[in-house]
Design an enzyme around this catalytic site. Structure first.
Site, short mmCIF file in Angstrom:
data_model
loop_
_atom_site.label_atom_id
_atom_site.label_comp_id
_atom_site.label_asym_id
_atom_site.label_seq_id
_atom_site.Cartn_x
_atom_site.Cartn_y
_atom_site.Cartn_z
N ASP A 1 -2.05 0.34 -2.05
CA ASP A 1 -1.94 0.46 -0.58
C ASP A 1 -0.52 0.09 -0.13
O ASP A 1 -0.34 -0.58 0.89
CB ASP A 1 -2.98 -0.39 0.15
CG ASP A 1 -3.14 0.02 1.61
OD1 ASP A 1 -2.50 1.00 2.04
OD2 ASP A 1 -3.90 -0.66 2.33
N HIS B 1 -3.26 5.15 -3.96
CA HIS B 1 -3.15 4.84 -2.54
C HIS B 1 -1.77 4.30 -2.19
O HIS B 1 -1.50 3.11 -2.35
CB HIS B 1 -4.23 3.78 -2.21
CG HIS B 1 -4.45 3.58 -0.75
ND1 HIS B 1 -5.69 3.32 -0.23
CD2 HIS B 1 -3.60 3.57 0.30
CE1 HIS B 1 -5.61 3.16 1.08
NE2 HIS B 1 -4.34 3.30 1.43
N LEU C 1 4.04 6.92 1.55
CA LEU C 1 5.45 7.20 1.25
C LEU C 1 6.25 7.55 2.50
O LEU C 1 7.46 7.71 2.44
CB LEU C 1 5.56 8.32 0.20
CG LEU C 1 4.90 8.00 -1.15
CD1 LEU C 1 5.06 9.15 -2.13
CD2 LEU C 1 5.46 6.72 -1.75
N ARG C 2 5.57 7.70 3.63
CA ARG C 2 6.19 7.81 4.96
C ARG C 2 6.98 9.09 5.21
O ARG C 2 7.56 9.25 6.27
CB ARG C 2 7.10 6.61 5.25
CG ARG C 2 6.44 5.24 5.11
CD ARG C 2 5.27 5.07 6.03
NE ARG C 2 4.79 3.67 6.07
CZ ARG C 2 3.55 3.32 6.40
NH1 ARG C 2 2.67 4.24 6.73
NH2 ARG C 2 3.20 2.07 6.41
N HIS D 1 6.94 -1.12 6.03
CA HIS D 1 7.23 -1.24 7.46
C HIS D 1 8.62 -1.82 7.64
O HIS D 1 9.06 -2.64 6.84
CB HIS D 1 6.20 -2.13 8.16
CG HIS D 1 4.88 -1.47 8.35
ND1 HIS D 1 4.69 -0.42 9.23
CD2 HIS D 1 3.67 -1.69 7.76
CE1 HIS D 1 3.42 -0.04 9.17
NE2 HIS D 1 2.79 -0.77 8.29
N ASN E 1 -1.16 9.94 6.39
CA ASN E 1 -0.81 9.49 7.76
C ASN E 1 0.71 9.45 7.97
O ASN E 1 1.28 8.46 8.38
CB ASN E 1 -1.45 8.13 8.08
CG ASN E 1 -1.01 7.02 7.15
OD1 ASN E 1 -0.58 7.28 6.04
ND2 ASN E 1 -1.13 5.79 7.61
N HIS F 1 -9.40 0.39 -0.67
CA HIS F 1 -9.16 -1.06 -0.49
C HIS F 1 -10.39 -1.88 -0.11
O HIS F 1 -10.44 -2.48 0.96
CB HIS F 1 -8.03 -1.29 0.51
CG HIS F 1 -8.02 -0.42 1.76
ND1 HIS F 1 -9.10 -0.28 2.58
CD2 HIS F 1 -7.04 0.35 2.30
CE1 HIS F 1 -8.80 0.52 3.58
NE2 HIS F 1 -7.55 0.92 3.43
N HIS G 1 -11.37 4.80 4.65
CA HIS G 1 -10.85 3.53 5.15
C HIS G 1 -11.98 2.95 5.98
O HIS G 1 -12.16 3.31 7.14
CB HIS G 1 -9.59 3.81 5.99
CG HIS G 1 -9.08 2.65 6.78
ND1 HIS G 1 -7.86 2.06 6.54
CD2 HIS G 1 -9.62 1.97 7.82
CE1 HIS G 1 -7.68 1.07 7.39
NE2 HIS G 1 -8.72 1.00 8.20
ZN LIG Z 1 -6.52 2.00 4.79
#
Ligand SMILES: [Zn+2]
Length: 424
Positions: A306, A61, A64-65, A310, A95, A233, A180
């Protein structure tokens, strides 16, 4: 590159190995494992006496953006952070922008990782198109392109009918559905765990039940469909209890926990430090104790980071407005070592996660791809923004002293992190 890693304690839980052994790495493979091996001509020698040799770690999890948010992280910088923390297999959450809900994005991620040639990156595909929760993405196409699991992580699949279909098709394609678990109606507006601490701090809370009602619903749907289901998570005591019960009943359920949920509680949020704000929120002492017990008894299969980078300007603002998430690839190992016996800590970072997503990783028999880590379990070091390889610095552990660190990380036979100065 050839390596002779000499005199370390090799721990490979999958192989049942725990012994003083040498490892020879040649042509990107584990060429030999044995006692007192001769150094092949031209091999770089790593003196691992007093250190641990293990299969390098597997993260189920990470964010890596890339594509879309390369200012926060890229496959390259995330890979460097992974190697720095002892990880060489990373599952990349979908995402991104655009989200990974089709072959083109999956191929982009895989191709980029392949060009870099270091850390193995396994894309996770989106359950629903655009992560919008309304229409399933094409699981067959995603599987064919190489995803190892499906998730709308960051968002919960709220619609039970969509979730049922996801589990049914996931079963058809033998892909785990990674949830999630968060009832967005129950958690709405909350920035931390709901409880005495949130009341005192005056921060709107999310109740533990927001996670638990979704896990409860999903386990009923797993019973209905027989599909592989993975709780991302896990953060509450009742989630651990429900997963334990489901496993006892033979359901194909697996579960992960993050390092931060094991060692931090919601009291860390009382000082409005936005590096303690994440999904799911930090919970109570009762929850951390249940998570540790679940990790120790096998209810929780894997430690997953996770890792959620940011930018500073998404975090250096009021608590309520700050982005959710923390980085974690570089601090997972010492936290695991601080909580579990050595062999168990390594198992929960290697074969535990690899087995969960059926990855060819997390173990290092002779002939396998040379992915390994040398660990100095007693090395003390301080977490600093400067040394952090991730592009983002949003760690709740900055300034903290950690014990235990990867000192040599090899992926596909290449040394990506070399604190032992083995490379010339
Ligand atoms: Zn999540």
């Amino acid at each position: 590159m050839q390596f002779h890693i000499r005199g370390g304690r090799l721990i490979d839980p999958r192989q049942g190995v725990d012994d003083e052994l040498d490892v020879i790495v040649q042509d990107g493979r584990i060429a030999r494992i044995g006692k007192g091996l001769a150094t092949p001509t031209g091999a770089l020698v790593c003196d691992a006496r007093g250190k641990i040799i293990a299969p390098s770690f597997v993260d189920l999890h990470a964010h890596l953006r890339e594509p879309g948010e390369e200012g926060k992280e890229t496959i390259e910088s995330g890979g460097a952070a992974a190697a720095s923390g002892g990880f060489t297999t990373v599952c990349a959450m979908p995402n991104t922008q655009p989200p990974n809900d089709c072959r083109a994005i999956t191929m982009l991620v895989k191709t980029r990782a392949h060009e870099l040639g270091g850390v193995h990156v396994h894309p996770i595909g989106a359950i629903t198109r655009g992560l919008a929760g309304e229409h399933l993405s094409d699981f067959g196409e995603l599987k064919d392109a190489g995803v190892v699991a499906l998730s709308d992580d960051g968002k919960c699949v709220m619609n039970a009918r969509i979730m049922r279909r996801a589990l049914e098709y996931g079963r058809t394609f033998d892909l785990p559905i990674v949830q999630h678990a968060e009832d967005h109606n129950l958690s709405h507006g909350g920035s931390m765990n709901e409880g005495a601490t949130s009341t005192r701090a005056g921060i709107p809370g999310q109740p533990a039940e927001a996670e638990e009602v979704i896990v409860a619903r999903d386990l009923i749907l797993v019973e209905m469909t027989g599909a592989r289901y993975h709780v991302a998570h896990a953060s509450t005591a009742r989630t651990v209890a429900m997963v334990r019960d489901a496993k006892a009943r033979g359901l194909p359920v697996t579960c992960e926990v993050t390092p931060h949920h094991l060692v931090l509680t919601d009291e860390a949020c009382a000082h409005y430090d936005t590096s303690t704000k994440m999904y799911p929120p930090l919970r109570t002492k009762n929850d951390t104790e249940a998570l540790r017990a679940g990790l120790a008894d096998g209810t929780i299969d894997a430690i997953a980071t996770d890792h959620a980078p940011h930018s500073a300007n998404a975090k250096n603002i009021e608590f309520d407005c700050a982005a959710f998430g923390v980085i974690g690839l570089e601090t997972a190992l010492p936290i695991a070592l601080s909580l579990l016996p050595l062999e168990r800590a390594i198992e929960r970072l290697t074969w535990g996660p690899a087995h969960t997503f059926k990855l060819h990783a997390g173990t290092m028999p002779e002939g396998s791809c040379a992915d390994l880590v040398v660990i100095d379990p007693s090395l003390e070091w301080v977490v600093t923004a400067e040394e952090t390889q991730s592009k983002s610095k949003n760690s709740p552990f900055l300034g903290k002293t950690m014990r235990g660190r990867a000192v040599l990380t090899i992926a596909q036979g290449v040394a990506l992190c070399d604190r032992m100065k083995v490379l010339p």
